[in-house]
Design a protein around this motif. Structure first.
Motif, PDB file in Angstrom:
ATOM      1  N   ILE A 137       0.830  -1.207   0.000  1.00 54.27           N
ATOM      2  CA  ILE A 137       0.000   0.000   0.000  1.00 54.27           C
ATOM      3  C   ILE A 137       0.861   1.252   0.000  1.00 54.27           C
ATOM      4  CG2 ILE A 137      -1.657   1.353   1.363  1.00 54.27           C
ATOM      5  CD1 ILE A 137      -2.921  -1.350   2.203  1.00 54.27           C
ATOM      6  N   GLU A 138       1.901   1.272   0.816  1.00 49.64           N
ATOM      7  CA  GLU A 138       2.768   2.459   0.864  1.00 49.64           C
ATOM      8  C   GLU A 138       3.477   2.672  -0.466  1.00 49.64           C
ATOM      9  OE1 GLU A 138       2.697   4.830   3.087  1.00 49.64           O
ATOM     10  OE2 GLU A 138       1.150   3.611   4.036  1.00 49.64           O
ATOM     11  N   SER A 139       3.859   1.587  -1.127  1.00 50.23           N
ATOM     12  CA  SER A 139       4.517   1.703  -2.428  1.00 50.23           C
ATOM     13  C   SER A 139       3.558   2.300  -3.460  1.00 50.23           C
ATOM     14  CB  SER A 139       5.005   0.334  -2.899  1.00 50.23           C
ATOM     15  OG  SER A 139       5.596   0.431  -4.177  1.00 50.23           O
ATOM     16  N   LEU A 140       2.308   1.822  -3.455  1.00 50.81           N
ATOM     17  CA  LEU A 140       1.298   2.373  -4.369  1.00 50.81           C
ATOM     18  C   LEU A 140       1.065   3.861  -4.099  1.00 50.81           C
ATOM     19  CD1 LEU A 140      -1.572  -0.272  -4.633  1.00 50.81           C
ATOM     20  CD2 LEU A 140      -0.169   0.576  -6.512  1.00 50.81           C
ATOM     21  N   CYS A 141       1.008   4.208  -2.824  1.00 51.71           N
ATOM     22  CA  CYS A 141       0.778   5.607  -2.447  1.00 51.71           C
ATOM     23  C   CYS A 141       1.933   6.494  -2.896  1.00 51.71           C
ATOM     24  CB  CYS A 141       0.583   5.725  -0.935  1.00 51.71           C
ATOM     25  SG  CYS A 141      -0.931   4.935  -0.334  1.00 51.71           S
ATOM     26  N   LYS A 142       3.146   6.010  -2.708  1.00 56.56           N
ATOM     27  CA  LYS A 142       4.322   6.794  -3.093  1.00 56.56           C
ATOM     28  C   LYS A 142       4.401   6.980  -4.605  1.00 56.56           C
ATOM     29  CE  LYS A 142       9.246   7.151  -2.009  1.00 56.56           C
ATOM     30  NZ  LYS A 142      10.400   6.510  -1.324  1.00 56.56           N
ATOM     31  N   ARG A 143       4.011   5.949  -5.357  1.00 55.54           N
ATOM     32  CA  ARG A 143       4.071   6.007  -6.825  1.00 55.54           C
ATOM     33  C   ARG A 143       2.932   6.836  -7.425  1.00 55.54           C
ATOM     34  NH1 ARG A 143       7.181   1.894  -9.437  1.00 55.54           N
ATOM     35  NH2 ARG A 143       8.181   0.513  -7.922  1.00 55.54           N
ATOM     36  N   TYR A 144       1.730   6.674  -6.873  1.00 56.65           N
ATOM     37  CA  TYR A 144       0.556   7.232  -7.539  1.00 56.65           C
ATOM     38  C   TYR A 144      -0.270   8.207  -6.689  1.00 56.65           C
ATOM     39  CZ  TYR A 144       1.675   3.231 -10.518  1.00 56.65           C
ATOM     40  OH  TYR A 144       2.326   2.323 -11.318  1.00 56.65           O
ATOM     41  N   GLY A 145       0.063   8.337  -5.419  1.00 59.44           N
ATOM     42  CA  GLY A 145      -0.697   9.233  -4.551  1.00 59.44           C
ATOM     43  C   GLY A 145      -0.114  10.638  -4.519  1.00 59.44           C
ATOM     44  N   CYS A 146      -0.921  11.617  -4.141  1.00 59.55           N
ATOM     45  CA  CYS A 146      -0.451  13.005  -4.037  1.00 59.55           C
ATOM     46  C   CYS A 146       0.438  13.162  -2.798  1.00 59.55           C
ATOM     47  CB  CYS A 146      -1.641  13.955  -3.912  1.00 59.55           C
ATOM     48  SG  CYS A 146      -2.681  14.013  -5.377  1.00 59.55           S
ATOM     49  N   PHE A 147       1.488  13.938  -2.945  1.00 60.25           N
ATOM     50  CA  PHE A 147       2.391  14.217  -1.827  1.00 60.25           C
ATOM     51  C   PHE A 147       1.682  15.131  -0.832  1.00 60.25           C
ATOM     52  CE2 PHE A 147       5.944  16.949  -0.124  1.00 60.25           C
ATOM     53  CZ  PHE A 147       6.471  15.978   0.716  1.00 60.25           C
ATOM     54  N   GLU A 175       4.935  -3.696  -9.572  1.00 57.71           N
ATOM     55  CA  GLU A 175       6.140  -3.063  -9.021  1.00 57.71           C
ATOM     56  C   GLU A 175       5.932  -2.596  -7.581  1.00 57.71           C
ATOM     57  OE1 GLU A 175       7.303   0.005 -11.720  1.00 57.71           O
ATOM     58  OE2 GLU A 175       7.718  -1.402 -13.361  1.00 57.71           O
ATOM     59  N   SER A 176       4.689  -2.572  -7.148  1.00 57.65           N
ATOM     60  CA  SER A 176       4.385  -2.217  -5.757  1.00 57.65           C
ATOM     61  C   SER A 176       4.160  -3.458  -4.896  1.00 57.65           C
ATOM     62  CB  SER A 176       3.157  -1.292  -5.696  1.00 57.65           C
ATOM     63  OG  SER A 176       3.468  -0.025  -6.235  1.00 57.65           O
ATOM     64  N   TYR A 177       4.818  -4.544  -5.276  1.00 56.63           N
ATOM     65  CA  TYR A 177       4.845  -5.784  -4.478  1.00 56.63           C
ATOM     66  C   TYR A 177       3.450  -6.386  -4.275  1.00 56.63           C
ATOM     67  CZ  TYR A 177       8.978  -3.014  -3.312  1.00 56.63           C
ATOM     68  OH  TYR A 177      10.084  -2.203  -3.390  1.00 56.63           O
ATOM     69  N   THR A 178       2.604  -6.252  -5.269  1.00 61.82           N
ATOM     70  CA  THR A 178       1.236  -6.762  -5.142  1.00 61.82           C
ATOM     71  C   THR A 178       1.071  -8.200  -5.633  1.00 61.82           C
ATOM     72  OG1 THR A 178       0.731  -5.753  -7.275  1.00 61.82           O
ATOM     73  CG2 THR A 178       0.175  -4.472  -5.314  1.00 61.82           C
ATOM     74  N   GLY A 179       2.065  -8.714  -6.361  1.00 66.22           N
ATOM     75  CA  GLY A 179       1.985 -10.087  -6.843  1.00 66.22           C
ATOM     76  C   GLY A 179       0.788 -10.311  -7.765  1.00 66.22           C
ATOM     77  N   TYR A 180       0.155 -11.488  -7.606  1.00 68.42           N
ATOM     78  CA  TYR A 180      -0.971 -11.838  -8.483  1.00 68.42           C
ATOM     79  C   TYR A 180      -2.170 -10.910  -8.294  1.00 68.42           C
ATOM     80  CZ  TYR A 180      -3.048 -14.118  -4.364  1.00 68.42           C
ATOM     81  OH  TYR A 180      -3.573 -14.382  -3.123  1.00 68.42           O
TER      82      TYR A 180
END
Length: 293
Positions: A137-147, A175-180
């Motif tokens: 979740i944190e990876s998704l937020c960092k990649r696609y969420g607003c700062f 790439e955000s470790y979500t797997g399948y």
């Protein structure tokens, strides 16, 4: 609920909040963006804001907010208008197990979280440990969420909006470790984009109808649907059952090998419209005692 709200120097101190224990609230499996700090407080991201919560004796201190924001946003988010004392009293009368569970997790409150965020978060949560869920979740937020800015030297990002995740490939989401689960996310994003499921309208439907709609989303099974209903739509009559909760119920109420259907029927009849609260107290109680592992 009666409590006194005092604002000073970028924080809000609230006196007289009953049934509020940060560790019980943030460590009972309902949220993934709250983390414990060295001083025992918890910092989290919700409602597009970064907030820190600390219990100091009988007071709750909310850092990085103000009185207006507290009254307009956080009172609802933390469900502060609900009398959890009455809920615990009613559940404790059900049986001796619930009497112990409500005493053990006395400070639990069910957060009113964002439906979109909870939908994706619990798709990501399937068959995973909480540290891995948080990492994804944190990876998704960092990649696609607003700062959102920095707090105590750490950068924080909002949960990604639907628009930010549109047209993303399965490989990109992986790439955000979500797997399948990446494919589930991509498919669900498209489903919501096309308004085939009106995620923000579901709470206005009956529990049965809203659950049926959620089950149309890729990666959403009965347990995940129940979690979304309970943690973001105020459907307190649901009783989410995963492998762990099933073991807990077998330990306390049934023999090993009991069917999910039998457990669901029992929960609905025994706990009635408080089933969701009962599940949270049982989950926290059993986890802390190491029951069901």
């Amino acid at each position: 609920m009666e409590y006194k709200v005092i604002e000073e120097n970028g924080k809000v101190m609230v006196e007289g909040i009953k049934d509020f224990e940060p560790s019980h609230i943030f460590e009972c499996g309902q949220c993934f963006r709250w983390n414990r700090e060295e001083d025992g407080s918890f910092t989290g991201v919700a409602k597009g804001r970064v907030i820190n919560v600390l219990k100091d004796e009988n007071n709750i201190i909310f850092h990085n907010t103000n009185k207006e924001e507290f009254l307009n946003i956080w009172v609802d988010y933390f469900d502060l208008k609900r009398d959890y004392g009455k809920i615990k009293e009613s559940l404790a009368k059900k049986d001796s197990v619930m009497k112990e569970a409500t005493h053990y997790g006395t400070g639990i409150r069910i957060l009113n979280q964002d439906e979109w965020e909870i939908l994706l978060s619990f798709i990501i949560s399937s068959n995973r440990s909480i540290p891995l869920i948080k990492k994804s979740i944190e990876s998704l937020c960092k990649r696609y969420g607003c700062f959102l800015g920095k707090y105590k030297g750490k950068k924080y990002y909002d949960f990604p909006k639907l628009e930010a995740l549109q047209n993303k490939s399965v490989e990109e989401i992986k790439e955000s470790y979500t797997g399948y689960r990446a494919k589930y996310i991509v498919d669900t994003v498209e489903l919501i984009r096309q308004k085939k499921v009106e995620i923000y309208n579901l709470k206005n439907l009956s529990t049965e109808k809203s659950k049926k709609e959620l089950l149309r989303c890729s990666g959403v099974g009965p347990k995940v649907a129940d979690c979304i209903l309970l943690f973001s739509m105020g459907k307190f009559d649901v009783f989410p059952i995963d492998v762990w909760v099933r073991r807990i119920m077998e330990y306390f109420y049934f023999s090993e090998g009991t069917t999910l259907k039998k457990i669901q029927i029992f929960a609905k009849e025994h706990f009635e419209d408080m089933a969701g609260f009962a599940q949270q107290y049982l989950f926290y109680y059993a986890r802390e005692l190491g029951i069901g592992k």
